[in-house]
Design an enzyme around this catalytic site. Sequence first.
Site, PDB file in Angstrom:
ATOM      1  N   GLY A 264      14.681 -24.620  -6.392  1.00 10.98           N
ATOM      2  CA  GLY A 264      14.960 -24.328  -8.067  1.00 10.98           C
ATOM      3  C   GLY A 264      14.570 -22.595  -8.195  1.00 10.98           C
ATOM      4  O   GLY A 264      14.365 -21.767  -7.779  1.00 10.98           O
ATOM      5  N   SER A 265      13.553 -21.968  -9.182  1.00 10.76           N
ATOM      6  CA  SER A 265      13.612 -20.634  -9.423  1.00 10.76           C
ATOM      7  C   SER A 265      12.812 -19.637  -8.408  1.00 10.76           C
ATOM      8  O   SER A 265      13.036 -18.932  -8.460  1.00 10.76           O
ATOM      9  CB  SER A 265      12.737 -20.597 -10.732  1.00 10.76           C
ATOM     10  OG  SER A 265      13.617 -21.265 -12.330  1.00 10.76           O
ATOM     11  N   THR A 266      12.133 -20.584  -7.956  1.00 14.61           N
ATOM     12  CA  THR A 266      10.986 -20.395  -6.705  1.00 14.61           C
ATOM     13  C   THR A 266      12.557 -19.162  -5.977  1.00 14.61           C
ATOM     14  O   THR A 266      10.912 -18.551  -5.734  1.00 14.61           O
ATOM     15  CB  THR A 266      10.206 -20.817  -6.451  1.00 14.61           C
ATOM     16  OG1 THR A 266      11.022 -21.941  -5.329  1.00 14.61           O
ATOM     17  CG2 THR A 266       9.388 -21.368  -7.127  1.00 14.61           C
TER      18      THR A 266
END
Lengths: 113, 606
Positions: B331-333
């Site tokens: 995801g956004s990481t």
Amino acid sequence: MDIKSSVIKKNTRQPNLFAEIFKGFFKEKIVFLLLFLIFITALAVVQVTHASRQELILQDQLLQQRDDLDLQWRYLLVEQEFYAQHVRIEEIAKTKLQMKRPQSKDEQVVILP
Amino acid sequence: MRNVQRKKIKSNFHRGRFIIVCFCISAVFIGLAARAAYIQIIKPDLAINESNKRTLRVKKLHVQRGMIFDRSGKELAVSVPVVSVYVDPKALNEGLVAKVLKQAKKQGENAKLLAKNELLLAKRVKEHYQQDIRWQELADVLRVKQNKIDRRLVGDPTKRFIYLQRQITPAVADYIKRLKLPGIYLIDESKRYYPAGEVTAHVLGFTDIDGKGIEGMEKLFNKALTGTDGRRTYRKDAQGREVEILDERERVEPESINLSIDQRIQAIAYKALKSAVLSYKATSGSAMVVDVKTGEILAMVNSPSFNPNNLSNAMPHKRRNRAITDLFEPGSTVKPLAILAGLEYGTINDNEIVNTSPGYMRMGGSMVRDPRNNGKMTLRQIIQKSSNMGVAKITKEVPKDFVVGLYEKVGFGEDTGTNMIGETSGLFTPRRRWSDFEIATLSFGYALAISTAQLARFYATLGSGGISRPLTILKQDEPMHGERIMAQKNVHAVLEMMESVFEKGGTAPNVKLDGYRVAAKTGTSKKAIAGGYGDEYVNYFAGVGPVSDPRLSIVVMVNEPSGDEYYGATTTGPAFSEIMSGALRILNVAPDLNTVAMTKIGADHG
């Protein structure tokens, strides 16, 4: 011949056997010395064997002791680890000793030149 | 005259008698010599055997399995000697029969007749067994019910080997030894003990009951941790003391293993993760702490965990070292990486403004969208608000090969280098045709699946200013050899952008960081199920700190939180901040946030 005749008892022709052997020893000095040395070394062998056995027994005891101590040490180590558990120490610090983690506002940073 | 007299005396010499005497005496001596020769030369084995039976002993020199230490020398796995008790039912039965017959003889019965009468004998043996209080004592000391142990002891006298109990303490063993029971024997074994219990369970793994490593470090270094038993052949004297060593094979001591794990950090990480997993009713969670300067793993924890000292409750799902085995879409990481792709390729610079309006974008038949229209955004804002549109637009301008190549370089798609058992290299196949939309999804962390360890390695690369190092679980004297894959300037710029996550308007404004400047990124990714994405989420919090001179890279992952909260910042944030500030304090890293009071010593302000 004259030596032999001298040890013959005066009233008989039978030689004194003990005296004869004794004299013979001193006549062959090297043989006597060697015989003497054999006696000494034989005793020494006995002595050294005994001493080495004693040392061996001691070594065995010490090795046994080492293993026993190692065993004991391992059990103590486990015990120590049990008491030194992070969770346990934190629990005691918080409940018994009323300690808390320092916040940044409690901190004073000292910078060395 | 004299001669004549002598002859007369000699005359009672009988030749026949003389010969007989000579013959007898020489026959005796020849007989003795022959017997001696027979014993000594022709059949010497018999005498030697008899002598050896009485004096020769072989002793096994047991060697304990090697220990595992953490980086400061704290014991994480210790082998302690224990004893196992087994019964030889046949020998036991024979011992009982012998006793019964002896007793019968004492009382004047016909022992031979009794020995033939099998039925009566069996009855007597049974009586004798039941009367002997020592068997009860044995059951008591082993904490087994009497009837249960009876079955093993006298159930089937044809058997030769049944374990009564394994791994009892030497004290209990000594007691059993002193009971002097027939057919009961003791063997020395060792038991593996893990003082830190469930905190280090996944990293260390465990051994089977015979002391062979079957999981984790125990398996990986099984060879080094296993020594070789020695044996000593010796003669004993009448008192049982060793008097002569005939043959000795020295035991080979095993090596011990020094892990890079810092037990203090490991404990903090485990506690924080466990409370996060419990309070948000998550299925599982993992956390990792990596030293960015060396590539050493300082902590690797998973929840749920198990007690390695007692595996009866360790179901397979608890045993898995999820940090390296389980794959999730990050995801956004990984958004910082998408921005870095743009910076590295040169299509954007630090001050770039990206227009994300109107908040959605059609790409090859699919939609990329933000929750709301954020309009024109700086790179800092893209990170702060975690804008999908922002990163998708940036990567759109960069050649696909470059984006995918960068993702490959940071270690997505290869294992992290720990060599740990069960480590996965993730699901990322760089060499295939990527569509525009797939590149966009790659930029916000879908279309690839990585392990927590891989993500921690990527953040360690960010922390070290762009030098990618393989991770290691062993304590190193020198930093792992690294390779520069990104320019330091760009990485620093992105790290400073990532500080904004904690600011007002960021994705984690409520996460309080104590004393340190930290660059981090939250992640909330939907879990893929067959045919699309389901309702479950995976929450991430990944970051490096302190920003002024990064030391640690920390990733906290919580899988399937089932409460009302499913945003990365809420579920994993508190754990992340606790691990970060706790670990940095333990490592004695000076706080770099200006809320901490500083005093200069020796400076001229008096």
